[in-house]
Design a protein around this motif. Sequence first.
Motif, mmCIF file in Angstrom:
data_model
loop_
_atom_site.group_PDB
_atom_site.id
_atom_site.type_symbol
_atom_site.label_atom_id
_atom_site.label_comp_id
_atom_site.label_asym_id
_atom_site.label_seq_id
_atom_site.Cartn_x
_atom_site.Cartn_y
_atom_site.Cartn_z
ATOM 1 N N PHE A 39 0.873 -1.177 0.000
ATOM 2 C CA PHE A 39 0.000 0.000 0.000
ATOM 3 C C PHE A 39 0.908 1.225 0.000
ATOM 4 O O PHE A 39 1.630 1.466 0.971
ATOM 5 N N GLY A 40 0.929 1.950 -1.113
ATOM 6 C CA GLY A 40 1.810 3.123 -1.235
ATOM 7 C C GLY A 40 1.052 4.400 -0.918
ATOM 8 O O GLY A 40 -0.076 4.580 -1.363
ATOM 9 N N LEU A 41 1.665 5.276 -0.143
ATOM 10 C CA LEU A 41 0.990 6.513 0.280
ATOM 11 C C LEU A 41 1.379 7.698 -0.608
ATOM 12 O O LEU A 41 2.404 7.666 -1.292
ATOM 13 N N HIS A 42 0.598 8.749 -0.497
ATOM 14 C CA HIS A 42 0.893 10.033 -1.133
ATOM 15 C C HIS A 42 1.152 9.912 -2.640
ATOM 16 O O HIS A 42 2.109 10.467 -3.189
ATOM 17 N N THR A 43 0.276 9.161 -3.292
ATOM 18 C CA THR A 43 0.279 9.080 -4.754
ATOM 19 C C THR A 43 -1.131 9.454 -5.231
ATOM 20 O O THR A 43 -1.891 8.575 -5.661
ATOM 21 N N PRO A 44 -1.503 10.730 -5.118
ATOM 22 C CA PRO A 44 -2.890 11.137 -5.390
ATOM 23 C C PRO A 44 -3.295 10.970 -6.857
ATOM 24 O O PRO A 44 -2.449 10.992 -7.757
ATOM 25 N N ALA A 45 -4.607 10.831 -7.044
ATOM 26 C CA ALA A 45 -5.167 10.584 -8.381
ATOM 27 C C ALA A 45 -4.666 11.603 -9.405
ATOM 28 O O ALA A 45 -4.362 11.249 -10.549
ATOM 29 N N ALA A 46 -4.553 12.873 -8.981
ATOM 30 C CA ALA A 46 -4.197 13.940 -9.931
ATOM 31 C C ALA A 46 -2.858 13.671 -10.611
ATOM 32 O O ALA A 46 -2.646 14.066 -11.766
ATOM 33 N N LEU A 47 -1.949 12.977 -9.911
ATOM 34 C CA LEU A 47 -0.627 12.726 -10.501
ATOM 35 C C LEU A 47 -0.717 11.750 -11.669
ATOM 36 O O LEU A 47 0.199 11.662 -12.479
ATOM 37 N N PHE A 48 -1.812 10.981 -11.751
ATOM 38 C CA PHE A 48 -1.929 9.953 -12.792
ATOM 39 C C PHE A 48 -2.716 10.434 -14.012
ATOM 40 O O PHE A 48 -2.713 9.778 -15.046
ATOM 41 N N ASP A 49 -3.426 11.571 -13.858
ATOM 42 C CA ASP A 49 -4.378 11.994 -14.893
ATOM 43 C C ASP A 49 -3.759 12.112 -16.279
ATOM 44 O O ASP A 49 -4.335 11.703 -17.269
ATOM 45 N N LYS A 50 -2.554 12.686 -16.321
ATOM 46 C CA LYS A 50 -1.954 13.043 -17.601
ATOM 47 C C LYS A 50 -1.648 11.802 -18.449
ATOM 48 O O LYS A 50 -1.914 11.777 -19.655
ATOM 49 N N SER A 51 -1.104 10.804 -17.782
ATOM 50 C CA SER A 51 -0.683 9.621 -18.540
ATOM 51 C C SER A 51 -0.795 8.398 -17.621
ATOM 52 O O SER A 51 0.204 7.901 -17.102
ATOM 53 N N PRO A 52 -2.025 7.919 -17.397
ATOM 54 C CA PRO A 52 -2.292 6.941 -16.332
ATOM 55 C C PRO A 52 -1.372 5.718 -16.343
ATOM 56 O O PRO A 52 -0.812 5.363 -15.298
ATOM 57 N N ASP A 53 -1.188 5.078 -17.504
ATOM 58 C CA ASP A 53 -0.427 3.824 -17.507
ATOM 59 C C ASP A 53 1.059 4.064 -17.272
ATOM 60 O O ASP A 53 1.717 3.350 -16.524
ATOM 61 N N GLU A 54 1.562 5.096 -17.955
ATOM 62 C CA GLU A 54 2.994 5.397 -17.839
ATOM 63 C C GLU A 54 3.347 5.759 -16.394
ATOM 64 O O GLU A 54 4.330 5.276 -15.833
ATOM 65 N N ILE A 55 2.506 6.595 -15.793
ATOM 66 C CA ILE A 55 2.814 7.052 -14.433
ATOM 67 C C ILE A 55 2.637 5.909 -13.441
ATOM 68 O O ILE A 55 3.418 5.766 -12.499
ATOM 69 N N LYS A 56 1.663 5.056 -13.712
ATOM 70 C CA LYS A 56 1.504 3.898 -12.820
ATOM 71 C C LYS A 56 2.740 3.001 -12.895
ATOM 72 O O LYS A 56 3.242 2.543 -11.867
ATOM 73 N N SER A 57 3.247 2.775 -14.092
ATOM 74 C CA SER A 57 4.466 1.940 -14.219
ATOM 75 C C SER A 57 5.624 2.565 -13.472
ATOM 76 O O SER A 57 6.381 1.872 -12.775
ATOM 77 N N ALA A 58 5.756 3.891 -13.594
ATOM 78 C CA ALA A 58 6.874 4.572 -12.925
ATOM 79 C C ALA A 58 6.708 4.462 -11.404
ATOM 80 O O ALA A 58 7.676 4.216 -10.671
ATOM 81 N N ALA A 59 5.466 4.633 -10.925
ATOM 82 C CA ALA A 59 5.233 4.563 -9.474
ATOM 83 C C ALA A 59 5.486 3.141 -8.973
ATOM 84 O O ALA A 59 6.033 2.940 -7.888
ATOM 85 N N LYS A 60 5.106 2.163 -9.781
ATOM 86 C CA LYS A 60 5.343 0.764 -9.398
ATOM 87 C C LYS A 60 6.851 0.502 -9.288
ATOM 88 O O LYS A 60 7.320 -0.096 -8.323
ATOM 89 N N ARG A 61 7.583 1.027 -10.277
ATOM 90 C CA ARG A 61 9.049 0.850 -10.241
ATOM 91 C C ARG A 61 9.634 1.516 -9.003
ATOM 92 O O ARG A 61 10.482 0.964 -8.314
ATOM 93 N N ALA A 62 9.141 2.723 -8.693
ATOM 94 C CA ALA A 62 9.656 3.460 -7.530
ATOM 95 C C ALA A 62 9.352 2.680 -6.252
ATOM 96 O O ALA A 62 10.183 2.621 -5.329
ATOM 97 N N ALA A 63 8.171 2.061 -6.199
ATOM 98 C CA ALA A 63 7.808 1.285 -5.005
ATOM 99 C C ALA A 63 8.746 0.090 -4.856
ATOM 100 O O ALA A 63 9.257 -0.199 -3.771
ATOM 101 N N ILE A 64 9.016 -0.578 -5.969
ATOM 102 C CA ILE A 64 9.893 -1.763 -5.928
ATOM 103 C C ILE A 64 11.313 -1.364 -5.511
ATOM 104 O O ILE A 64 11.950 -2.014 -4.689
#
Length: 516
Positions: A390-415
């Motif tokens: 469960f990752g914190l402080h990743t609000p919806a607004a940060l994903f709006d621009k490019s949902p898949d790309e930003i999700k992949s980047a956030a997943k990588r950062a979490a790992i």
Amino acid sequence: MALERKYDAIVVGGGHNGLVAASYLARAGKKVVLLEAEDELGGATTSVRPFPEFDARLSRYSYLVSLLPDQIVAELGINFKTLERSIASYTPYSKKSDGSDGGLLISQNWDERTAQNFQELTGSSAEGLAWQGFYGEIAELAKRIAPSMLQPLKTEKALREEIALPQTWKYLMERPIGEVIRERFSDDLVRGVVLTDGLIGTFVSADDLQANRCFLYHLIGNGTGQWRVPQGGMGALVTELKRVAIASGVEILLNSRVAEIDNDAEGVFVKTVSGETFTARDLLFAGAPQTLAQIRGEIKPQSLEGSQMKINMLLSRLPRLKSGIDPKLAFAGTFHVNESYAQLESAYRSAKSGVMPKVLPLEMYCHTLTDPTILSPELNAKSYQTLTLFGLHTPAALFDKSPDEIKSAAKRAAIESLNQYLLDPIESVLAVCQDGSLAIEAKSPLDLENDIGLPRGNIFHRDLDFPFIDTSGTDLTWGSETNDKHIYLAGAGARRGGGVSGIAGHNAAMAVLAND
Ligand SMILES: Cc1cc2nc3c(=O)[nH]c(=O)nc-3n(C[C@H](O)[C@H](O)[C@H](O)COP(=O)(O)OP(=O)(O)OC[C@H]3O[C@@H](n4cnc5c(N)ncnc54)[C@H](O)[C@@H]3O)c2cc1C
């Protein structure tokens, strides 16, 4: 022409709260229909096999239970158990002396090992004593306040006097929790571990009173505040609630998304997307209040947006840690990463300014260490484990621009965040699917909106409220009532809803019965 069906009550939404509300009403003799938009019940409380070739049933969204009162379980006769985790939490850190890895291991019940861990981290016994004092006070408040969650709402004054713990009340309800944490604790890491309960599902700074509300809900559940593992996964709760609802006489209709709700002095009229119509005296809306407002053409209630990443993993074995601790101990409770007080505040500031935090705060849970039944005997025999992040402080607004790309980047950062403490990088222990992909799935706040209708991914539907009303003389008596006499909120967005508790469902049913 479609036949209009008549009921005493229509429950919209078959999440756990809708099922609870419907069951209470049916058991009181009402003719009840429950309309669920999707082809399955459960909403945010489902278990699934995200990697179909592996027989591993993960709690896809919500994963721990604290807020569900024993009273609801007993009254409805739900055959559902939660299991205690032997360890409360583990927080790895780099030792100041030589940079090597250490860790703060906190047992579920205070013990000598926990005292030593605090001593090792801070160099004195003071922080451990501060911890025991603080949580001892809150435990007393939890015991006293929990029963009120299933009673009509009280005014702040009435509840405060009933609880009769003025000091604890003041610092939990009136002073920013960040300020209180800074005052009561001196170590940045310890402060952060305490603060996380104010931030799970809530995108604010530690000094915002909204964090107090979140903190309170995380510490008063069922009178103990203990977060326990649902035996058989969250899906086991839904299976039981469905059984009870049907046995109580509730008619359940899946694939029935409600598109229109009208009402007059006599009752309500409902139309689904596919054109089926229903009438009843009362309607209990167990989806989000924002969805109800949208259907009714009204202004949506303001709320913070969701701010968490949820990552589900299946492991072929647990990874070893650089600190040398047995992974079965480290992962048995909540495993905190990048959650010191300073890191949490810094991540909040970054996300608030529109930038994904570089150092992502997150926490993890290995349910199979407490409840292996969610894995098949074959996977258990091979020592497979599940891991929920469960990752914190990743609000919806940060994903709006490019949902898949930003999700992949956030997943990588979490790992990467997690891997800094592991001897075996997590990728090396993830189960491998037949097509060569790794057994890992990530859900951003936008996915939560798309998949299960949580407005902007808010896990509590909308901002949590304190469990009391500010003034007397208001019409809110159960926290479920709306401006329309025959329409009630029965989901997490009702006052005192939020989390897997069934409280909103229970209270809405009580409000309906009180108005008979
Ligand atoms: C990732 C994540 C992790 C979480 N972790 C935890 C945790 O560990 N512990 C905890 O206590 N809480 C946790 N929560 C919060 C908790 O799961 C929710 O607050 C709670 O489950 C909400 O339950 P509910 O029944 O009120 O609503 P929901 O579960 O949201 O169900 C609402 C239902 O209404 C249906 N619906 C919506 N609109 C319509 C319509 N127009 N017509 C018909 N049906 C409709 C939806 O399809 C859905 O089935 C978590 C949530 C998430 C997303």
